[in-house]
Scaffold this active site. Structure first.
Site, PDB file in Angstrom:
ATOM      1  N   HIS A  85       0.853  -1.200   0.000  1.00 54.01           N
ATOM      2  CA  HIS A  85       0.000   0.000   0.000  1.00 54.01           C
ATOM      3  C   HIS A  85       0.883   1.241   0.000  1.00 54.01           C
ATOM      4  CE1 HIS A  85      -3.691   2.293   1.809  1.00 54.01           C
ATOM      5  NE2 HIS A  85      -3.084   2.973   0.854  1.00 54.01           N
ATOM      6  N   GLU A 138       0.489   8.162  -3.490  1.00 51.58           N
ATOM      7  CA  GLU A 138       1.427   7.702  -2.471  1.00 51.58           C
ATOM      8  C   GLU A 138       2.688   8.561  -2.436  1.00 51.58           C
ATOM      9  OE1 GLU A 138       0.931   5.350  -0.073  1.00 51.58           O
ATOM     10  OE2 GLU A 138      -1.108   5.482  -0.864  1.00 51.58           O
ATOM     11  N   HIS A 142       2.939  10.882   0.839  1.00 53.62           N
ATOM     12  CA  HIS A 142       3.879  10.270   1.783  1.00 53.62           C
ATOM     13  C   HIS A 142       5.340  10.359   1.338  1.00 53.62           C
ATOM     14  CE1 HIS A 142       0.374   8.624   3.815  1.00 53.62           C
ATOM     15  NE2 HIS A 142      -0.036   8.095   2.680  1.00 53.62           N
TER      16      HIS A 142
END
Length: 302
Positions: A85, A138, A142
């Site tokens: 993930h 992502e 992040h």
């Protein structure tokens, strides 16, 4: 001068100059403050751990379809191995930081050489209108925070590290070795214990609970690393979901999970659930139709 209209007072040049000077001063102060906030955010290195999250595609697909009408999954929703993930820099007791550097937008060309591996191990499960939407999210949410230390100097290294960890810390192999296989129900503590035994550190287990059936599905397993890539306990991380039932850690277990306490969780085989009907080649469909016709004629004439 017409009656009732106030006399117009001339504004002196000195007043205009003072007002303009004050305006410039206030504007510059605001811009400087805003710049400090952005600069601090772009170079913030105060987070504590990386959360490396692997998810079970069938459960992710179920959760995605449950969230909204029209949500569909990619073919990766039927993969038979755990996939990545993300890697999430995180402060203990908080969510994030997120979106740390807006000057580093996602560049598909930067991960061109990794794309085949990413499709296999970090594969998008939710179907989106834009290609690369999952990896873009992502990285920008992040990856731009992980980018603040030398281990992740760029987008390529961020995704490449996820691939390295997925090979080294393979959840599929860990669960299979512990006899935890898809298609059965398990107590979440058994899943947690299998990961703890394999890696020697406390993981975090996440579940998805169907809003209608109230069935609980094994969704994600998270392991944590410090800034020098040493695996550490995930104690102290906070992960908020609408299915959050995480218990406080105890001295004996430290069992972090957002799964429903004392309720078995399902480890589904595939998604959509139940599995779709098999797709036959056209020639096989023709043969099946002939057989069905023969069967019908036999029944009609018996």
């Amino acid at each position: 001068m017409p009656p009732g209209r106030p006399a117009h007072k001339n504004i002196s040049p000195t007043t205009v100059i003072i007002a303009f000077t004050l305006f410039i001063f206030v504007s510059c102060s605001l811009i400087n403050s805003f710049y400090k906030i952005i600069s601090t955010r772009m170079t913030d290195n105060s987070w504590d751990v990386y959360i490396f999250t692997q998810n079970w595609p069938a459960s992710v697909c179920l959760a995605w379809e449950e969230k909204g009408k029209g949500h569909m999954c990619m073919s990766a929703g039927n993969k038979t191995s755990w996939t990545i993930h993300g890697i999430w820099p995180t402060k203990f007791g908080e969510i994030g930081p997120n979106y740390c550097n807006t000057s580093l937008p996602f560049d598909p060309e930067a991960i061109y050489g990794l794309k085949d591996e990413l499709e296999a191990a970090w594969s998008p499960i939710q179907k989106h209108k834009q290609s690369n939407a999952f990896w873009k999210h992502e990285w920008e949410k992040h990856g731009t925070c992980a980018n603040t230390i030398p281990f992740y100097p760029n987008e390529f290294e961020y995704f490449n590290q996820g691939l390295k960890w997925s090979r080294q810390y393979n959840i599929t192999n860990v669960l299979n070795s512990a006899g935890i296989t898809p298609g059965r129900m398990y107590n979440v503590s058994a899943v947690w214990a299998a990961v703890k035994q394999a890696y020697g550190k406390n993981p975090h287990i996440a579940c998805f609970t169907d809003s209608i059936t109230k069935a609980s599905f094994l969704l994600e397993i998270r392991i944590c690393f410090n800034k020098t890539f040493e695996i550490v306990d995930c104690d102290g991380i906070k992960y908020r979901t609408r299915w959050d039932h995480r218990r406080k850690p105890t001295v004996s277990s430290g069992n972090f999970t957002d799964c429903v306490p004392n309720q078995p969780v399902e480890y589904p085989i595939t998604s959509p659930y139940p599995p779709p009907s098999p797709e036959y080649p056209k020639e096989d469909i023709f043969i099946l139709d002939v057989l069905k016709t023969i069967q019908f004629l036999g029944w009609a004439t018996s």
